[in-house]
Design a protein around this motif. Structure first.
Motif, mmCIF file in Angstrom:
data_model
loop_
_atom_site.group_PDB
_atom_site.id
_atom_site.type_symbol
_atom_site.label_atom_id
_atom_site.label_comp_id
_atom_site.label_asym_id
_atom_site.label_seq_id
_atom_site.Cartn_x
_atom_site.Cartn_y
_atom_site.Cartn_z
ATOM 1 N N THR A 266 35.807 40.241 52.199
ATOM 2 C CA THR A 266 36.908 41.037 51.632
ATOM 3 C C THR A 266 36.360 42.342 51.071
ATOM 4 N N ASP A 267 37.239 43.326 50.947
ATOM 5 C CA ASP A 267 36.838 44.656 50.476
ATOM 6 C C ASP A 267 37.711 45.025 49.286
ATOM 7 N N TRP A 268 37.125 45.021 48.077
ATOM 8 C CA TRP A 268 37.898 45.286 46.869
ATOM 9 C C TRP A 268 37.566 46.651 46.264
ATOM 10 N N MET A 269 37.123 47.595 47.086
ATOM 11 C CA MET A 269 36.724 48.887 46.551
ATOM 12 C C MET A 269 37.899 49.720 46.040
ATOM 13 N N VAL A 270 39.067 49.596 46.635
ATOM 14 C CA VAL A 270 40.216 50.330 46.088
ATOM 15 C C VAL A 270 40.476 49.880 44.655
ATOM 16 N N HIS A 271 40.349 48.593 44.395
ATOM 17 C CA HIS A 271 40.537 48.109 43.034
ATOM 18 C C HIS A 271 39.425 48.586 42.110
ATOM 19 N N MET A 272 38.198 48.653 42.611
ATOM 20 C CA MET A 272 37.112 49.153 41.767
ATOM 21 C C MET A 272 37.346 50.624 41.410
ATOM 22 N N LEU A 273 37.788 51.416 42.380
ATOM 23 C CA LEU A 273 38.117 52.819 42.130
ATOM 24 C C LEU A 273 39.296 52.926 41.161
ATOM 25 N N GLY A 274 40.339 52.148 41.428
ATOM 26 C CA GLY A 274 41.537 52.200 40.598
ATOM 27 C C GLY A 274 41.291 51.722 39.179
ATOM 28 N N LEU A 362 34.416 58.546 35.989
ATOM 29 C CA LEU A 362 35.072 57.807 37.068
ATOM 30 C C LEU A 362 34.049 57.178 38.003
ATOM 31 N N VAL A 363 33.045 57.942 38.368
ATOM 32 C CA VAL A 363 32.010 57.429 39.279
ATOM 33 C C VAL A 363 31.207 56.331 38.603
ATOM 34 N N ASN A 364 30.785 56.558 37.376
ATOM 35 C CA ASN A 364 29.948 55.579 36.679
ATOM 36 C C ASN A 364 30.707 54.301 36.340
ATOM 37 N N GLY A 365 32.034 54.405 36.240
ATOM 38 C CA GLY A 365 32.839 53.225 35.927
ATOM 39 C C GLY A 365 33.252 52.418 37.142
ATOM 40 N N THR A 366 32.826 52.848 38.336
ATOM 41 C CA THR A 366 33.205 52.161 39.578
ATOM 42 C C THR A 366 32.100 51.206 40.013
ATOM 43 N N LEU A 367 32.416 49.925 40.055
ATOM 44 C CA LEU A 367 31.466 48.936 40.576
ATOM 45 C C LEU A 367 31.414 49.050 42.096
#
Length: 389
Positions: A266-274, A362-367
């Protein structure tokens, strides 16, 4: 289908206009001391609070209220709730509200008997509880997160500008039961309703846009997406359309109760960005997802082109005749954008109060997660956020 997996979901669902009547029977199964968890007080205006507390009284429960759970529940609010629950000797938690309230209740469940630092243990180290946990039941009033049938909990640390989700491994953290009455969702403001609709849709996307095998889960996902699209359109036109609202409620539950993730990466990167956007701006979750998803999907489209072509054809009915795969995929994303605009969703981060000065946070807060078609670098994340501005 990929790999070996186990599927177990112990949450019992009661669905429909008379669903709340089942609260009587469920309450008999749990302890005398109940913590009633809810948000800003809307349930007192629409009559849900009175209906629930009447049943609690009839069942003779000793109730302590933990009110004021915010849309992005904070670690400070969690610690406050833990203190209240400990003083009362809470044995059972009843969450009445949307995803934030239910997420909070699950975090409370694993924290009441925990002597360690809650943020460090659960949202930094992502450890599992090694203490006694409390059972949770829910009465759902807003659809979107699917928290009513999963073990996820998202908590925000405002001072650190971090919003972190932990999906607990133990199925006992899932709600023991959830009461789903679509009528309870009809008093929501349009902004919250549409944010919830997109949250549902994106949960499905996060599990769909990964893998290359012919997978049953993807066929289920396509059916759910098509229904969310159609029901979402109807609900925006007529928020009191019971059929549309009931379909959305059922879609939301099945979008994130782990079923359509089985046999897949699964790909949860949109949630990590959001979630990073939410941590910096304290804005509505579904809208943060809407603002970053199209830039992200455009960025990774070529890496997962066959799935994006399938998405265009099977979900958006794009006619691929005479078109290249890339043209077909781009048309699918264009139709998705048009639907998002039709619903009135936010499409740019600046609409949420974000600007270029926040980029580092924003960048540093993205897993950065694995499992999707591309593992992002920090610079790629920065590029996506710039495009989302």
């Amino acid at each position: 289908m990929l790999g070996n997996f186990t599927y177990c979901n112990p949450t019992k669902l009661y669905f429909g206009k008379e669903a709340l009547e089942n609260l009587h029977g469920e309450l008999k199964k749990y302890g005398q001391k109940v913590a009633l968890v809810y948000g800003g007080g809307s349930i007192k205006k629409n009559g849900i609070y009175d209906a629930v507390t009447k049943i609690l009284q009839e069942e003779g429960k000793d109730v302590v209220e933990i009110a004021g759970v915010m849309s992005n529940p904070t670690i400070h609010k969690l610690r406050e709730g833990v203190e209240t629950a400990r003083k009362q000797g809470t044995e059972f938690i009843l969450a009445v509200g949307g995803g934030s309230v239910i997420d909070y209740a699950k975090a409370l469940s694993v924290s009441v008997h925990c002597d360690e630092d809650l943020w460090e243990k659960y949202f930094v180290k992502f450890e599992e509880p090694d203490c006694a946990t409390l059972p949770v039941g829910t009465v759902l009033t807003m659809v979107g997160t699917g928290s009513e049938m999963n073990a996820g909990s998202v908590i925000t640390y405002p001072e650190k500008k971090l919003k972190i989700g932990h999906v607990f491994a133990d199925e006992k953290i899932m709600p023991r039961f959830s009461i789903l009455n679509p009528v309870y969702t009809m008093t929501l403001p349009k902004y919250q309703m549409t944010a919830g609709i997109y949250d549902i849709f994106n949960h499905i996307c996060e599990q769909y846009f990964s893998g290359t095998d012919d997978n049953t889960s993807d066929y289920l996902a396509e059916g759910l997406m098509r229904n969310v699209i159609e029901a979402g359109r109807k609900a925006v036109v007529n928020p009191e359309d019971y059929e549309a609202r009931s379909n959305l409620m059922w879609d939301a539950t099945w979008a994130l109760n782990t079923l359509i993730a089985k046999g897949k990466t699964t790909d949860w990167m949109v949630h990590m960005l959001g979630q990073s956007v939410g941590g910096c701006t304290n804005t509505t979750h579904g809208m943060t997802l809407a603002a970053v998803s199209l830039p992200y999907y455009k960025f990774i489209m070529k890496d997962g082109l066959p799935k994006f072509v399938r998405f265009a054809k099977n979900v958006w009915n794009v006619d691929a005749a005479g078109k290249s795969d890339e043209q077909t995929a781009e048309e699918g994303l264009a139709k998705m954008k048009a639907w998002m605009q039709e619903l009135g969703l936010v499409l740019h981060l600046k609409e949420l109060g974000a600007d270029e000065t926040m980029l580092d946070d924003l960048v540093n807060g993205t897993l950065i997660l694995q499992g999707g078609y591309r593992i992002l670098t920090k610079e790629e994340i920065r590029t996506i956020f710039r495009q989302a501005m």
